[in-house]
Design a protein around this motif. Structure first.
Motif, PDB file in Angstrom:
ATOM      1  N   UNK A 269      -7.468  61.173 -14.400  1.00  0.00           N
ATOM      2  CA  UNK A 269      -6.250  60.672 -13.602  1.00  0.00           C
ATOM      3  C   UNK A 269      -6.115  61.660 -12.632  1.00  0.00           C
ATOM      4  N   UNK A 270      -7.075  62.582 -12.428  1.00  0.00           N
ATOM      5  CA  UNK A 270      -6.989  63.712 -11.322  1.00  0.00           C
ATOM      6  C   UNK A 270      -6.705  63.157 -10.229  1.00  0.00           C
ATOM      7  N   UNK A 271      -7.591  62.213  -9.686  1.00  0.00           N
ATOM      8  CA  UNK A 271      -7.589  61.551  -8.437  1.00  0.00           C
ATOM      9  C   UNK A 271      -6.167  60.948  -8.001  1.00  0.00           C
ATOM     10  N   UNK A 272      -5.656  60.441  -8.802  1.00  0.00           N
ATOM     11  CA  UNK A 272      -4.314  59.848  -8.930  1.00  0.00           C
ATOM     12  C   UNK A 272      -3.187  60.893  -8.829  1.00  0.00           C
ATOM     13  N   UNK A 273      -3.255  61.914  -9.404  1.00  0.00           N
ATOM     14  CA  UNK A 273      -2.274  63.152  -9.107  1.00  0.00           C
ATOM     15  C   UNK A 273      -2.367  63.753  -7.975  1.00  0.00           C
ATOM     16  N   UNK A 274      -3.873  63.867  -7.597  1.00  0.00           N
ATOM     17  CA  UNK A 274      -4.256  64.494  -6.089  1.00  0.00           C
ATOM     18  C   UNK A 274      -3.319  63.724  -4.893  1.00  0.00           C
ATOM     19  N   UNK A 275      -3.512  62.266  -5.311  1.00  0.00           N
ATOM     20  CA  UNK A 275      -2.900  61.508  -4.203  1.00  0.00           C
ATOM     21  C   UNK A 275      -1.518  61.925  -4.151  1.00  0.00           C
ATOM     22  N   UNK A 276      -0.729  61.760  -5.221  1.00  0.00           N
ATOM     23  CA  UNK A 276       0.696  61.767  -5.106  1.00  0.00           C
ATOM     24  C   UNK A 276       1.175  63.394  -4.795  1.00  0.00           C
ATOM     25  N   UNK A 277       0.076  64.490  -5.185  1.00  0.00           N
ATOM     26  CA  UNK A 277       0.325  65.758  -4.805  1.00  0.00           C
ATOM     27  C   UNK A 277       0.511  65.831  -3.244  1.00  0.00           C
ATOM     28  N   UNK A 278      -0.489  65.166  -2.731  1.00  0.00           N
ATOM     29  CA  UNK A 278      -0.703  65.217  -1.198  1.00  0.00           C
ATOM     30  C   UNK A 278       0.575  64.462  -0.450  1.00  0.00           C
ATOM     31  N   UNK A 279       1.150  63.749  -1.001  1.00  0.00           N
ATOM     32  CA  UNK A 279       2.152  62.741  -0.261  1.00  0.00           C
ATOM     33  C   UNK A 279       3.341  63.740  -0.571  1.00  0.00           C
ATOM     34  N   UNK A 280       3.684  64.392  -1.742  1.00  0.00           N
ATOM     35  CA  UNK A 280       5.009  65.079  -1.816  1.00  0.00           C
ATOM     36  C   UNK A 280       4.923  66.538  -0.940  1.00  0.00           C
ATOM     37  N   UNK A 281       3.515  66.801  -0.763  1.00  0.00           N
ATOM     38  CA  UNK A 281       3.443  67.966   0.176  1.00  0.00           C
ATOM     39  C   UNK A 281       3.823  67.871   1.574  1.00  0.00           C
ATOM     40  N   UNK A 282       3.656  66.491   2.049  1.00  0.00           N
ATOM     41  CA  UNK A 282       3.942  66.022   3.406  1.00  0.00           C
ATOM     42  C   UNK A 282       5.694  65.840   3.506  1.00  0.00           C
ATOM     43  N   UNK A 283       6.107  64.949   2.258  1.00  0.00           N
ATOM     44  CA  UNK A 283       7.234  64.607   2.465  1.00  0.00           C
ATOM     45  C   UNK A 283       8.517  65.405   1.822  1.00  0.00           C
ATOM     46  N   UNK A 284       8.011  66.352   1.030  1.00  0.00           N
ATOM     47  CA  UNK A 284       8.993  66.974   0.197  1.00  0.00           C
ATOM     48  C   UNK A 284       9.271  66.295  -1.060  1.00  0.00           C
TER      49      UNK A 284
END
Length: 221
Positions: free
Chosen positions: A154-169
């Protein structure tokens, strides 16, 4: 006053705690023990938790339905559903959550006994162990040994959401029901041994807890 009947270790209960905290709704807590459906029914009228009892005496289960109802009943508080996240964004986070579901529970099941209401309680642990091992097809110890395998899946999926929250807060620029779902459901990952979560996620979890004035991790000591 609203009453929340819940387990402190339960991801679904943690979603509701975050929602109540973010909205600033004062509530009574009725902590429960993980003793099985008959016990849950006896204390809440439902076979599983969380359950909310509203000031008018009505009760409701199902975490996401509760959060939507909080928006309806407390319109003066910040919205979490409509007005905070679009339908397409909400569908996206639910699809993301569905993709990781099997691996997520295999990862977090061995970590949740770190909570004082579960691990030290023999009756609760007997029911918890039997339920988890029957559902997930392995012992808690076996699941723990394979944690790096589950995490890799599930690491790729975690990285995806990590990238999103890094942008939006948050998942979107506003705190929303998505943040209660992601943070509540993933909190058990913060208790994993020998696995380093993306730093963006660690920062995000702290941001969500601060916004909700709520701490989800087990009390140490």
């Amino acid at each position: 006053m609203l009453t929340l009947i819940h387990f402190d270790f339960c991801p679904f209960c943690q979603r509701v705690r975050l929602a109540l905290g973010y909205k600033g709704i004062v509530f009574n807590e009725q902590p429960a023990r993980f003793y099985g459906p008959e016990y849950f029914q006896s204390i809440s009228g439902f076979g599983r938790l969380p359950v909310v009892e509203y000031p008018d005496g009505s009760r409701q289960g199902e975490s996401l339905e509760i959060i939507a109802e909080l928006d309806r009943r407390f319109p003066e508080t910040p919205p979490l559903c409509r007005g905070a996240i679009s339908d397409s964004e909400w569908e996206g986070v639910q699809a993301w959550r569905a993709r990781i579901s099997d691996m997520l529970f295999r990862l977090i099941a061995p970590t949740l006994p770190q909570y004082a209401s579960l691990g030290p309680d023999p009756r609760a642990m007997t029911y918890y162990r039997n339920r988890m091992e029957s559902w997930l097809g392995d012992t808690l110890e076996g699941l723990q040994k394979r944690r790096k395998e589950w995490y890799a899946g599930m690491e790729v999926d975690l990285q995806d959401v990590a990238a999103r929250v890094a942008v939006h807060g948050f998942y979107t620029p506003m705190f929303s029901v998505a943040d209660t779902l992601i943070t509540g459901d993933l909190t058990g990952l913060r208790l994993l041994e020998d696995i380093q979560l993306p730093p963006e996620l660690t920062t995000y979890f702290a941001r969500v807890e601060a916004a909700a004035q709520t701490t989800l991790l087990p009390t140490r000591g």
